[in-house]
Write a protein that holds these residues in place. Structure first.
Motif, mmCIF file in Angstrom:
data_model
loop_
_atom_site.group_PDB
_atom_site.id
_atom_site.type_symbol
_atom_site.label_atom_id
_atom_site.label_comp_id
_atom_site.label_asym_id
_atom_site.label_seq_id
_atom_site.Cartn_x
_atom_site.Cartn_y
_atom_site.Cartn_z
ATOM 1 N N MET A 1 34.424 -6.397 5.692
ATOM 2 C CA MET A 1 33.730 -6.396 4.439
ATOM 3 C C MET A 1 34.536 -7.221 3.436
ATOM 4 N N VAL A 2 33.823 -8.089 2.745
ATOM 5 C CA VAL A 2 34.435 -8.911 1.699
ATOM 6 C C VAL A 2 33.528 -8.894 0.478
ATOM 7 N N ALA A 3 34.065 -9.256 -0.658
ATOM 8 C CA ALA A 3 33.289 -9.334 -1.895
ATOM 9 C C ALA A 3 32.874 -10.779 -2.110
ATOM 10 N N THR A 4 31.560 -11.004 -2.241
ATOM 11 C CA THR A 4 31.043 -12.337 -2.514
ATOM 12 C C THR A 4 30.365 -12.340 -3.877
ATOM 13 N N PRO A 5 30.229 -13.507 -4.489
ATOM 14 C CA PRO A 5 29.637 -13.579 -5.826
ATOM 15 C C PRO A 5 28.184 -13.082 -5.856
ATOM 16 N N ASP A 6 27.831 -12.431 -6.950
ATOM 17 C CA ASP A 6 26.475 -11.938 -7.151
ATOM 18 C C ASP A 6 26.070 -12.245 -8.596
ATOM 19 N N ASP A 7 24.881 -12.798 -8.777
ATOM 20 C CA ASP A 7 24.425 -13.171 -10.121
ATOM 21 C C ASP A 7 24.294 -11.969 -11.043
ATOM 22 N N ARG A 8 23.824 -10.864 -10.508
ATOM 23 C CA ARG A 8 23.561 -9.696 -11.355
ATOM 24 C C ARG A 8 24.807 -8.852 -11.616
ATOM 25 N N TRP A 9 25.563 -8.554 -10.570
ATOM 26 C CA TRP A 9 26.669 -7.600 -10.682
ATOM 27 C C TRP A 9 28.047 -8.245 -10.718
ATOM 28 N N GLY A 10 28.126 -9.532 -10.501
ATOM 29 C CA GLY A 10 29.426 -10.192 -10.470
ATOM 30 C C GLY A 10 29.938 -10.380 -9.049
ATOM 31 N N SER A 11 29.877 -9.313 -8.245
ATOM 32 C CA SER A 11 30.232 -9.412 -6.829
ATOM 33 C C SER A 11 29.460 -8.358 -6.043
ATOM 34 N N LYS A 12 29.351 -8.583 -4.736
ATOM 35 C CA LYS A 12 28.653 -7.636 -3.860
ATOM 36 C C LYS A 12 29.417 -7.521 -2.548
ATOM 37 N N VAL A 13 29.204 -6.423 -1.862
ATOM 38 C CA VAL A 13 29.847 -6.191 -0.570
ATOM 39 C C VAL A 13 29.091 -6.980 0.488
ATOM 40 N N THR A 14 29.825 -7.772 1.259
ATOM 41 C CA THR A 14 29.242 -8.577 2.327
ATOM 42 C C THR A 14 29.929 -8.228 3.638
ATOM 43 N N ALA A 15 29.141 -7.921 4.652
ATOM 44 C CA ALA A 15 29.676 -7.595 5.974
ATOM 45 C C ALA A 15 29.773 -8.874 6.803
ATOM 46 N N VAL A 16 30.941 -9.102 7.389
ATOM 47 C CA VAL A 16 31.156 -10.200 8.327
ATOM 48 C C VAL A 16 31.500 -9.525 9.646
ATOM 49 N N VAL A 17 30.579 -9.588 10.614
ATOM 50 C CA VAL A 17 30.749 -8.833 11.854
ATOM 51 C C VAL A 17 30.554 -9.716 13.080
ATOM 52 N N SER A 18 31.177 -9.317 14.177
ATOM 53 C CA SER A 18 30.919 -9.920 15.480
ATOM 54 C C SER A 18 30.344 -8.809 16.357
ATOM 55 N N THR A 19 29.580 -9.188 17.360
ATOM 56 C CA THR A 19 28.928 -8.192 18.205
ATOM 57 C C THR A 19 29.307 -8.392 19.662
ATOM 58 N N ARG A 20 29.027 -7.383 20.451
ATOM 59 C CA ARG A 20 29.256 -7.436 21.897
ATOM 60 C C ARG A 20 27.921 -7.356 22.610
ATOM 61 N N GLY A 21 27.848 -7.962 23.755
ATOM 62 C CA GLY A 21 26.670 -7.823 24.597
ATOM 63 C C GLY A 21 25.399 -8.437 24.028
ATOM 64 N N GLY A 22 25.552 -9.413 23.146
ATOM 65 C CA GLY A 22 24.385 -10.096 22.614
ATOM 66 C C GLY A 22 23.557 -9.305 21.631
ATOM 67 N N LYS A 23 24.057 -8.160 21.191
ATOM 68 C CA LYS A 23 23.316 -7.348 20.220
ATOM 69 C C LYS A 23 23.363 -8.015 18.851
ATOM 70 N N ARG A 24 22.274 -7.885 18.088
ATOM 71 C CA ARG A 24 22.218 -8.437 16.736
ATOM 72 C C ARG A 24 21.712 -7.349 15.797
ATOM 73 N N PRO A 25 22.629 -6.575 15.232
ATOM 74 C CA PRO A 25 22.192 -5.533 14.302
ATOM 75 C C PRO A 25 21.632 -6.161 13.027
ATOM 76 N N SER A 26 20.702 -5.468 12.424
ATOM 77 C CA SER A 26 20.156 -5.934 11.148
ATOM 78 C C SER A 26 21.005 -5.361 10.014
ATOM 79 N N LEU A 27 20.805 -5.897 8.836
ATOM 80 C CA LEU A 27 21.501 -5.369 7.664
ATOM 81 C C LEU A 27 21.147 -3.898 7.481
ATOM 82 N N GLU A 28 19.895 -3.552 7.725
ATOM 83 C CA GLU A 28 19.459 -2.161 7.585
ATOM 84 C C GLU A 28 20.174 -1.249 8.574
#
Length: 77
Positions: A1-28
């Motif tokens: 998790m890193v903080a990236t710029p956000d127009d409304r709040w100044g910054s937002k939490v951003t997930a940077v993830v790698s997966t195993r077995g070809g899975k692609r989780p959604s943000l939800e």
């Protein structure tokens, strides 16, 4: 998790993830699992899936490189 710029709040939490077995989780999917463990305001609002999470020589996540990847990548979810 890193903080990236956000127009409304100044910054937002951003997930940077790698997966195993070809899975692609959604943000939800990530938010749903994280909600069980952390407060709502700490949930990621953006998701970037990378081949490998950058790590330092000591094995810990390299947040500086992860942030650079998040800022240079197209918004995923």
């Amino acid at each position: 998790m890193v903080a990236t710029p956000d127009d409304r709040w100044g910054s937002k939490v951003t997930a940077v993830v790698s997966t195993r077995g070809g899975k692609r989780p959604s943000l939800e999917d990530i938010q749903e699992e994280a909600r069980k463990h952390i407060a709502g305001y700490k949930l990621p609002r953006e998701l970037h899936i990378v081949d490998e999470v950058p790590r330092g020589p000591n094995g810990k996540p390299d947040y500086k490189t992860a942030l650079a990847k998040a800022l240079s990548m197209e918004f995923v979810a």
